[in-house]
Design a protein around this motif. Sequence first.
Motif, PDB file in Angstrom:
ATOM      1  N   TYR A   6      41.983  49.111  28.538  1.00 37.16           N
ATOM      2  CA  TYR A   6      42.772  49.852  29.413  1.00 37.16           C
ATOM      3  C   TYR A   6      44.341  49.685  29.020  1.00 37.16           C
ATOM      4  CZ  TYR A   6      38.848  50.476  32.591  1.00 37.16           C
ATOM      5  OH  TYR A   6      37.666  50.644  33.024  1.00 37.16           O
ATOM      6  N   ARG A  90      41.359  48.070  41.995  1.00 40.31           N
ATOM      7  CA  ARG A  90      41.559  49.309  41.221  1.00 40.31           C
ATOM      8  C   ARG A  90      40.519  50.299  41.592  1.00 40.31           C
ATOM      9  NH1 ARG A  90      39.602  51.283  36.961  1.00 40.31           N
ATOM     10  NH2 ARG A  90      38.660  49.000  36.322  1.00 40.31           N
ATOM     11  N   LEU A  91      39.052  49.320  41.478  1.00 37.81           N
ATOM     12  CA  LEU A  91      37.927  50.653  41.776  1.00 37.81           C
ATOM     13  C   LEU A  91      37.945  50.936  43.261  1.00 37.81           C
ATOM     14  CD1 LEU A  91      34.868  48.356  39.981  1.00 37.81           C
ATOM     15  CD2 LEU A  91      35.985  50.551  39.341  1.00 37.81           C
ATOM     16  N   ARG A  93      40.710  51.811  45.009  1.00 33.41           N
ATOM     17  CA  ARG A  93      41.822  52.764  44.890  1.00 33.41           C
ATOM     18  C   ARG A  93      41.303  54.154  44.280  1.00 33.41           C
ATOM     19  NH1 ARG A  93      45.212  49.878  42.596  1.00 33.41           N
ATOM     20  NH2 ARG A  93      44.976  50.579  40.490  1.00 33.41           N
ATOM     21  N   GLU A  94      40.613  53.884  42.938  1.00 30.57           N
ATOM     22  CA  GLU A  94      39.963  55.019  42.281  1.00 30.57           C
ATOM     23  C   GLU A  94      38.847  55.691  42.782  1.00 30.57           C
ATOM     24  OE1 GLU A  94      40.036  53.813  38.244  1.00 30.57           O
ATOM     25  OE2 GLU A  94      42.301  53.199  38.187  1.00 30.57           O
ATOM     26  N   HIS A  95      37.987  54.734  43.189  1.00 30.23           N
ATOM     27  CA  HIS A  95      36.449  55.457  43.467  1.00 30.23           C
ATOM     28  C   HIS A  95      36.159  55.008  44.983  1.00 30.23           C
ATOM     29  CE1 HIS A  95      36.314  56.595  39.297  1.00 30.23           C
ATOM     30  NE2 HIS A  95      36.519  54.947  38.899  1.00 30.23           N
ATOM     31  N   ARG A  96      37.168  55.333  45.969  1.00 32.63           N
ATOM     32  CA  ARG A  96      36.905  54.876  47.223  1.00 32.63           C
ATOM     33  C   ARG A  96      35.431  54.926  47.813  1.00 32.63           C
ATOM     34  NH1 ARG A  96      40.576  52.656  50.260  1.00 32.63           N
ATOM     35  NH2 ARG A  96      41.993  53.575  49.160  1.00 32.63           N
ATOM     36  N   GLU A 111      31.829  48.730  34.035  1.00 26.56           N
ATOM     37  CA  GLU A 111      32.615  49.963  33.868  1.00 26.56           C
ATOM     38  C   GLU A 111      33.088  50.265  32.517  1.00 26.56           C
ATOM     39  OE1 GLU A 111      36.587  52.073  35.935  1.00 26.56           O
ATOM     40  OE2 GLU A 111      36.621  50.057  35.727  1.00 26.56           O
ATOM     41  N   ASP A 113      34.417  54.105  30.033  1.00 25.78           N
ATOM     42  CA  ASP A 113      35.115  55.546  30.078  1.00 25.78           C
ATOM     43  C   ASP A 113      34.161  56.480  30.784  1.00 25.78           C
ATOM     44  OD1 ASP A 113      33.559  55.480  28.048  1.00 25.78           O
ATOM     45  OD2 ASP A 113      34.952  56.753  26.603  1.00 25.78           O
ATOM     46  N   LYS A 141      31.758  59.286  36.075  1.00 22.93           N
ATOM     47  CA  LYS A 141      33.176  59.613  36.535  1.00 22.93           C
ATOM     48  C   LYS A 141      33.649  60.968  36.226  1.00 22.93           C
ATOM     49  CE  LYS A 141      35.116  55.050  35.267  1.00 22.93           C
ATOM     50  NZ  LYS A 141      36.080  54.386  34.293  1.00 22.93           N
ATOM     51  N   SER A 144      31.466  63.023  38.992  1.00 19.75           N
ATOM     52  CA  SER A 144      31.318  62.540  40.202  1.00 19.75           C
ATOM     53  C   SER A 144      30.305  62.371  40.988  1.00 19.75           C
ATOM     54  CB  SER A 144      32.483  63.119  41.311  1.00 19.75           C
ATOM     55  OG  SER A 144      33.579  63.066  40.608  1.00 19.75           O
ATOM     56  N   ARG A 397      43.585  46.003  32.429  1.00 20.25           N
ATOM     57  CA  ARG A 397      43.597  47.081  32.906  1.00 20.25           C
ATOM     58  C   ARG A 397      44.688  47.897  32.274  1.00 20.25           C
ATOM     59  NH1 ARG A 397      39.232  46.504  33.642  1.00 20.25           N
ATOM     60  NH2 ARG A 397      38.239  46.310  35.435  1.00 20.25           N
TER      61      ARG A 397
END
Length: 397
Positions: A6, A90-91, A93-96, A111, A113, A141, A144, A397
Amino acid sequence: MTRYWYSLVLIVFTVFSIGAYYVYAVGDRPPEFILQKQSGDEREALAVRLQGTYYNQWVTIDSQGSEYMNERPYFAQLVHPFYDSPEIARLIREHRSFMRGKARFPEVYFENDRLVAYAYQKQMSANISGYNRFTIAKLDKKSSATFSYDADLPHKENYNGVYVQDVQAIGDMLKVATLNYTITGKQEYHLYSFGLKEAKAPSDQLLMSFTNDGNTRHSQIQIAVNDKTGPSRYLVYGFAQFESGDGRMSEQADGTELRIFDMETGAEVQPDAAAIANLLAGDAKPGLFPGISGIQLDGANLYLTAQNSQGIRLIRYGLDDATVSYLDIPVTGAQDTRIGNARLYMLLRSAETDMPAVAVADLRTGEILYRGEIAPRKPGEIVPERLLPSLAAIAQR
């Protein structure tokens, strides 16, 4: 093996105790701290964050200042708990939606890409139906789309404790490395393979086992993994063996062992580098490999750190190609180290002020790029006599 990188590396230090001997009057605000530059490029400090407690209050410290948990709005504390690792924060925040209801330990996630994968026990109590039954989940990702199912571990009735240590997606399989405690007292290390495209019972490979009895005890030594949620083909275990004498277990390790497994094939890797063999030889220290103050895994590279009065010697061993390289860094008194972003991050104690300090070195040349020290943000403010930090984790990250 290609490692997924990242754009930002965030170093997290955990401060177990700040100011154990200083008492503030009721109602007084605890002191603000800051990671203050002493020399070098201040931009290197942007990747550094310290986290810990001050008189039972969670606090974070970085080059911008400090923040206590009780300063955050109540709702923000619920949504983003202070103690979450950077990976988990972060996870969430990005994939609640995907993260809802799942455990908040980075080692139970994978995780890259393309996807996020998860493996964890549904229940943690042997008295609850479903004990040693795992939930497997995957998030695509790009689309979804999610996929999940529950599966029992083979021979689950034999275990009174199963703990996930690493999760890796390899092809269409999710490899889950666990430490299992059996009802007969054994300590077993397993590699389970779960399907990522279809729900099916997992296959089970026993990597190794130990019997801890009144005469022998094997203690696992922590091997730092720099990106706990990212791709890493290898499992690295360290063990110290303690033997009993005169009815008491020795406090001195009678033997140490380093074992490496390829998660893709399940085969054990035998390091043939003389440098590693030499470091593992010598007088044992309690709970440590003799001669080594730290062992870290970064992708396909195993880093061994040794210290003496001259500084730090960093030995890199390539697990893919068995190559060895050395790097000497003229920094003494490192309490712990972490590797990331082509840097070696070191937690020190300042000789001048006896305060925690941080140094950052270029992993290729050994050049010291930054030195900083934890200090009160308000000049001249009284602070505890001694800060007691410990370097805990690194997230990339």
